[in-house]
Design an enzyme around this catalytic site. Sequence first.
Site, short mmCIF file in Angstrom:
data_model
loop_
_atom_site.label_atom_id
_atom_site.label_comp_id
_atom_site.label_asym_id
_atom_site.label_seq_id
_atom_site.Cartn_x
_atom_site.Cartn_y
_atom_site.Cartn_z
N CYS A 137 4.50 -3.53 5.44
CA CYS A 137 3.88 -4.51 6.35
C CYS A 137 3.59 -5.82 5.61
CB CYS A 137 2.60 -3.92 6.93
SG CYS A 137 1.58 -5.08 7.88
N CYS A 178 0.01 -7.21 5.93
CA CYS A 178 -0.91 -6.39 5.14
C CYS A 178 -0.94 -6.87 3.69
CB CYS A 178 -0.50 -4.92 5.18
SG CYS A 178 -0.53 -4.18 6.83
#
Length: 167
Positions: A32, A35
Site C-alpha cells: 500500500c 501506508c
Amino acid sequence: MVYLVQSKDDFDQQVTDAGDKLIVIDFYANWCGPCKIISPKLEELAQQYADRAVVLKVNVDENEEITIRYNVTSLPTFVFIKTGTVVDFFVGCNSEKLAKTMEKYVGSECDCGQGTDDDEPDSQTPLEGANSDNNVCAINSDFIESEQPDAPDDVIDTMEQEGVMEN
C-alpha cells in the site's frame, strides 16, 4: 515507538497493557503506497505522545482476524481506542488529520465519544470509490461477519455508513 503486531494474541496483550493510554491502530499493507507515505508521520507522533499513547501497526495480510474484527476494507485505516472503546477512526493518508485526531484524544480530559457534535468522527473520507482515491488502497478480500468492537452507537453508525463496519 510504533509497535508491529505479530498475532491476535499479541494484539490483545498490547491493548491490555496500554491501560488508560490512547491506542492508535494503523491497519496497513506492505504493498500500500499511501501506508508507506504516512508511516514516518505516524512514527513521529508515536514518539511525541509516547507517554500518553500506544501505536500499533497491524499488517492486514498477516493478521486477517484483527482486520476482520474491525471490518477494515481500505488502507490505511486508523482506529482510535480509549479505555476499551473505539472513539474515532478514519481512512486515508492524511497526516494532518492523524496528528489532530491523536492530539484530540491524548489529553486527560477526553470524553471519548460522549461530548458535543464536534467530537463526532470526521466522515470526510468515504469508502465508496476508494479505488479511485490516491490516498486510499482497497483490500480485495471477502470479509465475514465478526464480533464488533465496543464503540458508542454514534461511532458504530458512522463506521457502518462508511463501510468500515458491517451491521
